[in-house]
Design an enzyme around this catalytic site. Structure first.
Site, PDB file in Angstrom:
ATOM      1  N   GLY A 152       0.474  -0.359   5.626  1.00  0.00           N
ATOM      2  CA  GLY A 152       0.819  -1.248   6.733  1.00  0.00           C
ATOM      3  C   GLY A 152      -0.311  -2.158   7.165  1.00  0.00           C
ATOM      4  N   GLY A 153      -1.372  -2.286   6.350  1.00  0.00           N
ATOM      5  CA  GLY A 153      -2.432  -3.235   6.674  1.00  0.00           C
ATOM      6  C   GLY A 153      -2.944  -3.038   8.084  1.00  0.00           C
ATOM      7  N   THR A 174      -3.908   1.391  -2.597  1.00  0.00           N
ATOM      8  CA  THR A 174      -3.378   0.039  -2.425  1.00  0.00           C
ATOM      9  C   THR A 174      -3.745  -0.908  -3.552  1.00  0.00           C
ATOM     10  OG1 THR A 174      -3.260  -1.782  -0.821  1.00  0.00           O
ATOM     11  CG2 THR A 174      -5.423  -0.776  -1.136  1.00  0.00           C
ATOM     12  N   THR A 234       0.875  -1.176   0.000  1.00  0.00           N
ATOM     13  CA  THR A 234       0.000   0.000   0.000  1.00  0.00           C
ATOM     14  C   THR A 234       0.903   1.214   0.000  1.00  0.00           C
ATOM     15  OG1 THR A 234      -1.763  -1.147   1.227  1.00  0.00           O
ATOM     16  CG2 THR A 234      -1.804   1.238   1.365  1.00  0.00           C
ATOM     17  N   ASN A 281      -3.377  -4.038  -2.246  1.00  0.00           N
ATOM     18  CA  ASN A 281      -3.338  -4.979  -1.127  1.00  0.00           C
ATOM     19  C   ASN A 281      -1.905  -5.469  -0.937  1.00  0.00           C
ATOM     20  OD1 ASN A 281      -4.379  -6.162   1.093  1.00  0.00           O
ATOM     21  ND2 ASN A 281      -5.151  -7.971   0.072  1.00  0.00           N
TER      22      ASN A 281
HETATM   23  N1  GLY Z   1      -5.472  -3.647   1.791  1.00  0.00           N
HETATM   24  C1  GLY Z   1      -5.146  -2.967   2.951  1.00  0.00           C
HETATM   25  C2  GLY Z   1      -6.261  -2.207   3.554  1.00  0.00           C
HETATM   26  O1  GLY Z   1      -7.135  -1.800   2.849  1.00  0.00           O
HETATM   27  O2  GLY Z   1      -6.287  -2.009   4.736  1.00  0.00           O
END
Ligand code: GLY
Length: 578
Positions: free
Chosen positions: A480-481, A407, A389, A409
């Site tokens: 950073g998810g 992002t 991201t 992902n």
């Molecule tokens: N793909 C990471 C997020 O959307 O949180």
């Protein structure tokens, strides 16, 4: 059992938010323990604009558009498009994200939701086997994992409704970077290294990014002629032409030939949505952040509300860390339990962001010991969001602001390229909860609210945010998810404690996401005494050899107009003031 099986993916994936470039050698770990040093910060009393992004060429693209008479919103289109070229592991045309905007002339705050959506042929069990268990990595490595892209529609909306230049002008730097090339940077090189074997067997990717099947040396010029043609077509026919006509037909055919289920109707039906941002108060500051389908704003505000029940300034450093971690544990539990696409499920935003609700959660926090996640009511295992991201922050000379987090992902999304377009395919479908309580690629768990349905947007953790005090404003965000909400929470606290942009992005990081029930720490984030103290409180401390995130911060002083901006030293990014 399942949690244990997915844990390595969490640690190797989510912790590796900045990819292999952030895996430190023993000497580097020791150095990091000694100090985490930020890039030099520019703090000047200039009044034109400041941009912090994950790549020097993307920052330069934004400044170029500002110099040509554009505003922050035009610059956002330029930076987003350029990032898709020079940092294709982090974002791109086939991905999505959120643009948080502040328009100075009328003080309007608005969130452009350009999140991907599930294709019409998607169904809630599409990643499960006949026994009802998730097929390992199907949502991450196959074209089935791709959601219908939102980034082109988001850029189109930003440009048309808020920008002042033709979108084609804002796309020009990205087209130039794709056509003429750019010098390979350490982070992209590391991301390519991590995927080298797969990419060497993928001619569309190898042609653009490898030399004789190998990852080129730093500084080698990377050209992407197919992506340049795609961008040129969008510049000529409009960004919305991504969703209709010749390009859309080619994209759908390409995705279906990879095994995907997109249709031309899916693309035609996609819309970027304007949503009211979430607004809250914390210690006299106004917090503006992303509403669902991101969990970012809800999580950030819930965390700050919990912490407002404590005097963080009056406690020692160890207790401060403990209290913040305990608030993270609780906000992530609620994320897993309640959040999803508000156009499909009822999300109790008002309750979760209410100070009264937070006071109840704060009452369950003990300063002398942890409350293990298993003892919190609710869900049995945890799920979260992806590590790659990108984020950028902009303030222009008129006071317009953009915080955008975008992002695909995971790194390069699925790693699959839509033939002839130069676009990597996102794997955002992994951000849905494919089975209640089963962790996704980031170790996050979810429930019914985030189950897959046709046309639904998968829950995100992206947290583009403005923090406003009477004296200053900060534009902030990070990739950073599952780590994002906590990073923005810490950045907000640091900003309100008077830290500079460089100190905010350079601070060592710790993290808790409810499940797995571990306190993760970057090397150097904890002193020996803190580690021992936190363990004595009952925390399971896991200090790895990785650093995570890529915060981009722009701060402006209201009275003088002076900017302070910094890009995270963990990445290749650059903050510039002009
Ligand atoms: N793909 C990471 C997020 O959307 O949180």
């Amino acid at each position: 059992m399942i949690l244990r099986r997915r844990l390595p993916a969490l640690l190797l994936g989510a912790l590796g938010v900045c990819g292999a470039v952030n895996v430190l050698s023993a000497a580097e770990v020791a150095a990091a323990r000694a100090s985490v040093t930020a890039k030099p910060v520019a703090t000047v009393a200039a009044h034109h604009a400041a941009i912090a992004s994950a790549h020097p060429e993307a920052t330069a693209a934004g400044l170029e558009v500002l110099r040509a008479g554009g505003n922050a919103f035009d610059a956002a289109v330029a930076v987003a498009a350029a990032l898709g070229v020079v940092d294709p592991a982090g974002s791109g045309l086939s991905g999505g994200g959120f643009f948080l905007l502040h328009r100075a002339r009328d003080g309007k705050d608005i969130l452009i939701d350009a999140r991907e959506m599930a294709p019409g042929a998607a169904n809630r069990d599409m990643f499960l086997d006949s026994a009802g268990n998730p097929v390992p990595r199907l949502s991450m490595d196959s074209a089935l994992g791709a959601g219908i892209p939102g980034e082109p529609a988001g850029m189109a909306l930003v440009a048309a409704r808020y920008g002042r230049l033709p979108a084609a002008q804002s796309l020009a730097p990205a087209i130039r970077l794709a056509r003429q090339g750019f010098a390979l940077t350490p982070r992209l090189r590391a991301e390519l290294e991590a995927r080298q074997r797969k990419f060497a067997d993928t001619p569309d990717v190898a042609r653009n990014f490898l030399r004789n099947g190998a990852v080129p040396e730093l500084g080698v010029i990377i050209r992407q002629p197919e992506l340049a043609s795609t961008l040129e077509s969008l510049a000529k026919n409009g960004l919305d032409s991504f969703y209709r006509g010749e390009l859309a037909r080619r994209v759908v055919a390409g995705v279906r030939s990879l095994g995907g289920i997109w249709t031309e109707q899916d693309l035609a039906a996609y819309r970027a949505i304007e949503r009211e941002p979430l607004v809250a108060q914390y210690r006299g500051a106004r917090i503006v952040s992303a509403p669902p389908p991101s969990s970012g704003g809800v999580g950030l505000i819930e965390g700050l509300n919990i912490l407002s029940n404590f005097d963080l300034g009056a406690v020692d450093a160890l207790t401060r860390k403990h209290l913040i971690i305990e608030s993270e544990r609780r906000l992530h539990r609620d994320r897993a339990m309640y959040l999803g696409d508000p156009d499909f499920v009822s999300v109790p935003v008002a309750r979760l962001t209410s100070p009264d609700y937070a006071a109840g959660l704060a009452a369950s926090i003990h300063s002398a010991h942890v409350l293990p996640s298993a003892n919190l009511p609710g869900i049995g295992a945890g799920a979260a969001q992806g590590p790659q991201t990108t984020h950028f922050s902009i303030i222009d000379g008129e006071g317009n602001r953009v915080a955008a987090t975008l992002t695909l992902n995971f790194s390069f999304g699925s790693g699959l390229m839509v033939s002839g377009t130069g676009m990597f395919l996102n794997n955002e479908m992994d951000d849905f909860s494919m089975k209640p309580g089963v962790p996704n690629g980031y170790g996050l768990v979810g429930q019914e609210a985030n189950a897959i349905a046709p046309g639904k947007r998968m829950l995100s953790s992206m947290t583009p945010t403005f923090v406003e005090t009477p004296d200053k404003v900060m534009v902030v965000g990070s990739p950073g998810g599952s780590f994002i909400i906590g990073m923005v929470l810490f950045a907000t606290l640091d900003f309100l404690d008077g830290r500079s942009a460089a100190q905010i992005v350079g601070a060592p990081r710790i993290h808790h996401q409810y499940l797995p029930d571990v306190l993760m720490a970057e090397p150097g984030a904890l002193t020996d005494a803190e580690r021992t103290g936190l363990q004595a409180l009952g925390h399971t401390v896991q200090e790895g050899n990785r650093r995570w995130g890529n915060l981009q911060v722009v701060i402006q002083e209201r009275a003088s107009g002076a900017f302070d901006a910094a890009a995270d030293p963990r990445g290749d990014g650059v903050a510039k003031i002009q």
